[in-house]
Design a protein around this motif. Structure first.
Motif, PDB file in Angstrom:
ATOM      1  N   TYR A 189       3.243   3.355  14.104  1.00 32.79           N
ATOM      2  CA  TYR A 189       3.867   2.506  13.093  1.00 32.79           C
ATOM      3  C   TYR A 189       5.076   1.773  13.655  1.00 32.79           C
ATOM      4  O   TYR A 189       5.220   0.551  13.496  1.00 32.79           O
ATOM      5  N   LEU A 209       1.961   8.107   8.253  1.00 36.21           N
ATOM      6  CA  LEU A 209       3.328   8.399   8.658  1.00 36.21           C
ATOM      7  C   LEU A 209       3.687   9.879   8.571  1.00 36.21           C
ATOM      8  O   LEU A 209       4.769  10.274   9.001  1.00 36.21           O
ATOM      9  N   ALA A 211      -0.763   1.776  10.330  1.00 37.35           N
ATOM     10  CA  ALA A 211      -0.334   3.184  10.402  1.00 37.35           C
ATOM     11  C   ALA A 211       0.566   3.590   9.247  1.00 37.35           C
ATOM     12  O   ALA A 211       1.100   4.707   9.255  1.00 37.35           O
ATOM     13  N   TRP A 212       0.731   2.740   8.245  1.00 40.59           N
ATOM     14  CA  TRP A 212       1.570   3.082   7.093  1.00 40.59           C
ATOM     15  C   TRP A 212       1.027   4.304   6.356  1.00 40.59           C
ATOM     16  O   TRP A 212       1.798   5.096   5.813  1.00 40.59           O
TER      17      TRP A 212
END
Length: 289
Positions: free
Chosen positions: A75, A66, A62-63
């Motif tokens: 994240y 964001l 999930a970087w």
């Protein structure tokens, strides 16, 4: 026996670049699918780690998302659950963070020792994840990155290209400074960390990486425009507007000192400029042009 490495998300721009580089290494690469593990839930993460027993985890989950609330929640949950599971199994964890942990003050360069003071929800999520990992997992590296650019995904380069070649108005801020870092360069650094950790390196904590070639957002936009003109790639009259206002949505500087990663792992920063034309050509190829 091959070193067993877990990459939490391969189907993202950064994950794809890292997957590409890791495929050329002598490594047993674990690439879990959605049905294999739910990174949002502690029990699922713990069970997967116990079953697969990786020797190193690189967490980029999930970087790339964001900028959304769902992405921030995913994240933080993944980072927290992975830190706990890795600590229980004594597995080192490399976790990706970013320059948004810093404030919007006038400081031109941020070091690893600077106090964090995020101004956005994205930055606050990054800090919360770093703190959870530091609390739960002794053997960790939180790798903060600066501006990351590439031919895939949503980043400064793809947004500018979309505007220039789509005949749209393009804006660039002369007060925002960074050191554009290609996806391939980030992958190179992560592979270098994996190799040294697999050989027994015992260096942990907060580390920074960005390219060694800083510029303003205005300078990057203008260099890209000149490249498009030289290569005769423009299909419409470009419209570049320079903004001279302070941007409260992110830190004024995304330039990071990289002393710790250099001293601990010998990582040397590279310039983004030689990669700019190949990235433009790759972006055009992706669009079928």
């Amino acid at each position: 026996m091959l070193f067993k490495l877990l990459l939490t998300q391969a189907n993202s721009p950064l994950g794809s670049a890292l997957h590409h580089d890791l495929e050329r290494e002598s490594v047993n690469l674990l690439l879990p699918q959605a049905e294999d593990v739910d990174w949002r839930h502690a029990e699922s993460v713990s069970a997967y780690i116990q079953q697969k027993c990786p020797e190193l985890v690189i967490n980029n989950y999930a970087w790339d998302t964001l900028d959304t609330r769902d992405g921030q929640d995913a994240y933080l949950a993944a980072a927290t659950h992975l830190a706990a599971a890795c600590a229980d199994a004594d597995i080192p964890l490399i976790h990706l963070s970013g320059y948004q942990v810093f404030s919007g003050n006038s400081k031109s360069t941020h070091s690893e020792k600077d106090n964090v003071d995020p101004v956005t929800a994205q930055g606050k999520t990054l800090v919360a994840a770093e703190q959870a990992i530091a609390r739960l997992c002794p053997r960790h590296i939180c790798l903060r990155l600066g501006w990351v650019i590439g031919a895939y995904g949503d980043n400064l380069l793809t947004r500018l290209l979309g505007g220039y070649l789509g005949g749209q108005a393009v804006q660039a801020n002369r007060r925002l400074r960074g050191a554009p870092t290609t996806l391939a360069d980030v992958a190179r650094v992560l592979v270098g960390l994996y190799k040294q950790i697999s050989c027994g390196s015992d260096n942990w904590g907060i580390m920074h990486y960005c390219s060694g070639d800083a510029c303003t957002q205005e300078e990057f936009a203008e260099q890209l425009l000149q490249l498009l003109i030289q290569q005769q790639l423009l299909t419409a009259e470009p419209s570049l507007t320079i903004i001279d206002d302070e941007n409260t949505d992110e830190p004024a500087s995304a330039i990071l000192t990289c002393r710790v990663i250099r001293d601990c792992f010998g990582v040397q920063a590279r310039s983004w400029r030689p990669s700019l034309l190949p990235l433009v050509k790759q972006w055009l190829h992706n669009r079928g042009e």
